[in-house]
Design a protein around this motif. Structure first.
Motif, short mmCIF file in Angstrom:
data_model
loop_
_atom_site.label_atom_id
_atom_site.label_comp_id
_atom_site.label_asym_id
_atom_site.label_seq_id
_atom_site.Cartn_x
_atom_site.Cartn_y
_atom_site.Cartn_z
N GLN A 1 0.85 -1.19 0.00
CA GLN A 1 0.00 0.00 0.00
C GLN A 1 0.89 1.24 0.00
OE1 GLN A 1 -2.92 -0.80 3.23
NE2 GLN A 1 -4.33 -1.35 1.63
N ASP A 2 0.60 2.22 0.82
CA ASP A 2 1.38 3.46 0.80
C ASP A 2 2.82 3.21 1.26
OD1 ASP A 2 -0.28 3.06 3.35
OD2 ASP A 2 1.25 4.47 4.04
N PHE A 3 3.75 3.96 0.65
CA PHE A 3 5.16 3.91 1.03
C PHE A 3 5.75 5.28 0.74
CE2 PHE A 3 9.54 2.60 -0.76
CZ PHE A 3 10.19 2.99 0.41
N GLY A 4 6.08 6.03 1.78
CA GLY A 4 6.59 7.36 1.52
C GLY A 4 7.13 8.06 2.75
N TYR A 5 7.60 9.26 2.48
CA TYR A 5 8.20 10.10 3.52
C TYR A 5 7.09 10.74 4.34
CZ TYR A 5 11.11 13.85 5.52
OH TYR A 5 11.77 14.71 6.34
N TYR B 1 9.92 7.12 7.35
CA TYR B 1 9.47 6.50 6.11
C TYR B 1 8.45 5.44 6.52
CZ TYR B 1 13.05 8.84 3.38
OH TYR B 1 13.81 9.79 2.75
N ASN B 2 7.24 5.59 6.06
CA ASN B 2 6.17 4.68 6.46
C ASN B 2 5.87 3.68 5.34
OD1 ASN B 2 4.10 4.10 8.59
ND2 ASN B 2 2.74 4.40 6.84
N VAL B 3 5.75 2.41 5.73
CA VAL B 3 5.47 1.34 4.77
C VAL B 3 4.16 0.67 5.16
CG1 VAL B 3 6.28 -0.81 3.74
CG2 VAL B 3 7.94 0.95 4.46
N ASP C 1 20.28 5.01 9.70
CA ASP C 1 20.84 6.35 9.59
C ASP C 1 19.97 7.29 8.76
OD1 ASP C 1 21.22 5.57 6.99
OD2 ASP C 1 23.42 5.68 7.03
N PHE C 2 18.80 6.82 8.39
CA PHE C 2 17.79 7.58 7.67
C PHE C 2 18.21 7.94 6.24
CE2 PHE C 2 14.15 10.55 7.33
CZ PHE C 2 13.19 9.75 7.93
N THR C 3 19.09 7.12 5.67
CA THR C 3 19.37 7.24 4.23
C THR C 3 18.08 7.00 3.46
OG1 THR C 3 21.62 6.47 4.56
CG2 THR C 3 20.73 6.30 2.33
N ALA C 4 17.87 7.78 2.40
CA ALA C 4 16.63 7.65 1.63
C ALA C 4 16.55 6.30 0.94
CB ALA C 4 16.54 8.77 0.60
N PRO C 5 15.44 5.55 1.12
CA PRO C 5 15.28 4.26 0.46
C PRO C 5 14.72 4.42 -0.95
CG PRO C 5 13.41 4.65 1.88
CD PRO C 5 14.32 5.84 2.03
N ASN D 1 8.14 2.54 -5.25
CA ASN D 1 7.75 3.91 -5.55
C ASN D 1 7.56 4.72 -4.27
OD1 ASN D 1 6.98 6.13 -7.11
ND2 ASN D 1 4.81 5.55 -6.98
N PRO D 2 8.66 5.03 -3.58
CA PRO D 2 8.51 5.87 -2.39
C PRO D 2 8.06 7.27 -2.77
CG PRO D 2 10.82 5.61 -2.94
CD PRO D 2 10.07 4.70 -3.86
#
Length: 671
Positions: free
Chosen positions: A403-407, A418-420, A498-502, A523-524
């Motif tokens: 479902q949703d995946f984003g900042y 980042y929520n998945v 370390d909160f690197t962007a996925p 598709n973040p």
């Protein structure tokens, strides 16, 4: 005449004295005087008698009291005062005697009870009773008896307690063990129950024979393993030790087991019932050589690649009869049998098999072991499991959907995440069948940046929240925040991050049948790019210029000052501070970077010299080689004139704050 009367009174009876007084002219006064003397003497005699020393004294003292009372009663009215005094003396002495006798009665009552207690001890005596126990009981009784004042009473009690002690000691002597019956050695086959004798015959010194129970000490003894064991037991009541030798014979492995039992199919079974998978192990008995009636135990074991037994199913007794019955019904007694292994949270028993728990780990081989009634062991193996699934289930999307995946700008306390999100199809994949849920963030190179995993009670907590907030619709999510260290809570076990962007999120679910369901979201959304728009509200550039003789030794530097707004950007949230000098073409000509302990050092100096006001600076000097110090890691620098300085701060949430100062001051003019 008075003296004559007194002397006569000593030897004559009262009647004779009365006759004498009646015939004497002065008799009345003389007789009255004699009554006074005799009354006083009788009272004195009563008082001088003291307290009774033995039981027979009580009658004597009572008689003296009675005589005193009679003599006092004879006093006439002319001796009223004397009569009152003598009467009071009699009463006082009487009260003393009564109190003394009452005290003795109380002590004698205690002595009687003490004697009874000691006498009752005789009935409790066993061969275990020690002389010290007898002495303790005897002394307890004797201590009370010795409190008696009447010598004859005390002597009587002492005689009785001594007689009881003699009887007790005689009884103990008679209860001593003369012999204990021999215990025969025990020999059993491995796997058979060892039954130790419950009783032995004990012969006492007095000739009496008793049957006594034995308490065996089997701590640390495992009769299920072959060996010779010497077991010690204690015979009750007589406190004697006995031993028995137990020999557990190991089964004898036959050299040609395949003539008696042969392996057959062994492999993964997609649906063994109710959609559950199983590993099925088939085998065939040669009933001509190994009939059911001779089989004591059948055990099927699954073993992993390291040789560890991961599950077993065992049949004995009535279970073997049930297998035989099914063989008759479904195979015409052809000896073909099988055992299917499904995932089990706990051991279980049914009519056919007793099964261990099984986490459905993949087996590398199956071992069929049969033990017969003659202690022979037949063991065969199948090392070729077939149909074992590899990789995730092909149609994973029908069991779990992304479902949703984003900042997420603010997941709480101003921290981003980042929520998945994902959704389980609970009709196909219910919570009670899920063994593990793993959500991973992956970067563009396929490297796992962070993961959150739920197992056991954590899955139950996710289920409870799904009931509470979603009506059990199967929708779940995992939010990833920056973490310096791994952590665990009621819902997830999380790695550091370390909160690197996925670039993608991978959801992997493993069920209790070890089936793997894997789906991805590539598709973040909302991933921030570039520096924070209002960077100046977090960090402000300050002085930037040429510093002549900065060290007092004639050396120069370009100094860059800046100030952090610590209310918005505290040191604890800063991951990196980078200061860059750029030339007129925008090329970087020197950098200074602080991370980790270097930032802590800058913070400490800020505390010491600025009261933690956030003001920092760094000086660029000519540098022939890169160098790392306590505060900064510095690049080489040929001391070219800078046109601009860029201060870039990266926080632990990977937000970048960039400010510039394009107005260097004090730059020397070359002639």
């Amino acid at each position: 005449m008075k003296n004559q009367v007194l002397s006569v009174r000593k030897v004559l009876s009262a009647s004779l004295v009365a006759t004498l007084l009646a015939t004497t002219s002065v008799g009345s006064s003389a007789y009255a005087a004699s009554k006074k003397v005799y009354a006083t003497r009788a009272v004195n005699t009563f008082e001088s008698a003291g307290m009774p020393k033995k039981a027979s004294d009580e009658k004597r003292i009572a008689s003296l009291e009675s005589s005193a009372k009679k003599e006092v009663a004879k006093l006439g009215k002319n001796y009223r005062t004397l009569k009152g005094k003598l009467t009071n003396r009699i009463k006082t002495q009487h009260n003393k005697v009564v109190a003394y006798e009452a005290s003795e009665d109380k002590v004698e009552k205690n002595a009687t009870n003490a004697l009874k207690v000691f006498q009752s001890f005789e009935g409790k005596v066993t061969a275990k009773t020690t002389s010290s126990e007898v002495t303790a009981q005897y002394n307890a009784a004797l201590k009370i008896i010795n409190s008696l004042k009447y010598s004859d009473v005390k002597a009587s009690y002492i005689s009785k307690v001594n007689a009881t002690k003699t009887k007790i000691n005689a009884k103990i002597a008679g209860l001593q063990v003369a012999s204990i019956s021999k215990i025969n050695d025990i020999t059993v086959y491995e796997g058979n129950k060892v039954t130790l004798p419950k009783t032995v015959e004990v012969k006492l010194v007095n000739g009496q024979k008793l049957t006594k129970s034995v308490v065996w000490n089997t701590n640390g003894v495992n009769f299920s393993k072959a060996g010779i064991y010497t077991i010690t037991g204690t015979v009750t009541d007589v406190n004697k030790k006995v031993t028995v030798k137990v020999t557990v014979s190991a089964p004898v492995k036959v050299s040609n087991p395949t003539e008696f039992v042969q392996t057959q199919d062994f492999g993964y079974w997609e649906d063994a019932g109710e959609g559950r998978a199983a590993y099925n192990v088939g085998f065939k008995l040669n009933l001509a050589k190994l009939p059911y009636i001779k089989i004591k135990e059948i055990q099927i074991s699954l073993v992993d690649k390291n040789g560890k037994t991961i599950a077993s199913r065992t049949a004995t007794g009535s279970q073997i009869l049930k297998l035989q019955s099914d063989d008759v019904t479904y195979g015409g007694l052809d000896g073909q049998l099988s055992a299917a292994f499904i995932q089990r949270d706990a051991a279980a028993t049914n009519e056919w098999w007793t099964s261990t728990a099984y986490d459905f780990s993949t087996p590398a081989k199956a071992i069929i072991t049969i033990k017969d009634t003659e202690n022979k062991l037949y063991s065969v193996e199948n090392n070729n499991p077939t149909g074992i699934p590899t990789g995730p289930v092909a149609n994973s999307e029908s069991f779990v959907q992304t479902q949703d995946f984003g900042y997420w700008e603010d997941a709480g306390n101003g921290r981003p995440a980042y929520n998945v999100g994902f959704k389980l199809d609970l009709a196909k994949l219910p919570y009670n069948m899920i063994k593990e849920i793993n959500v991973a963030l992956v970067d563009q190179d396929g490297k796992t940046l962070a993961q959150r995993t739920a197992t056991g009670n954590q899955i139950k907590q996710l289920q409870a929240d799904d009931v509470t907030y979603g009506g059990l619709d199967g929708q779940l999510s995992a939010a990833f925040i920056q973490r310096d260290d791994a952590a665990s809570n009621g819902w997830w076990t999380s790695s550091s991050y370390d909160f690197t962007a996925p670039t993608k999120a991978v959801i992997t679910i493993k069920d209790k049948d070890n089936k793997i369901y894997l789906v991805e979201n590539n598709n973040p959304t909302g991933v921030p790019s570039g520096p924070v728009a209002n960077s100046e509200s977090f960090v402000q550039p300050q002085d930037f210029g040429y510093w002549n003789n900065y060290d007092g030794k004639g050396n120069s530097a370009y100094n860059v000052g800046f100030k952090l707004d610590l209310t918005k950007l505290p040191y604890t949230m800063i991951k990196e501070i980078k200061v860059m000098l750029e030339d007129e073409n925008g090329n970087s000509i020197a950098t200074k970077t602080a991370t980790g302990k270097q930032i802590l050092k800058l913070q400490a100096d800020d505390q010491t010299y600025g009261g933690l006001d956030g003001q920092l600076s760094t000086a660029f000097i000519k540098q022939d080689a890169a160098v790392t110090g306590d505060w900064w890691t510095s690049s080489t620098y040929d001391f070219s004139v800078p046109k601009k300085v860029v201060i870039q701060i990266t926080d632990k949430d990977q937000k970048k704050y960039v400010v510039e100062n394009s107005n260097p001051t004090g730059v020397p003019v070359l002639e």
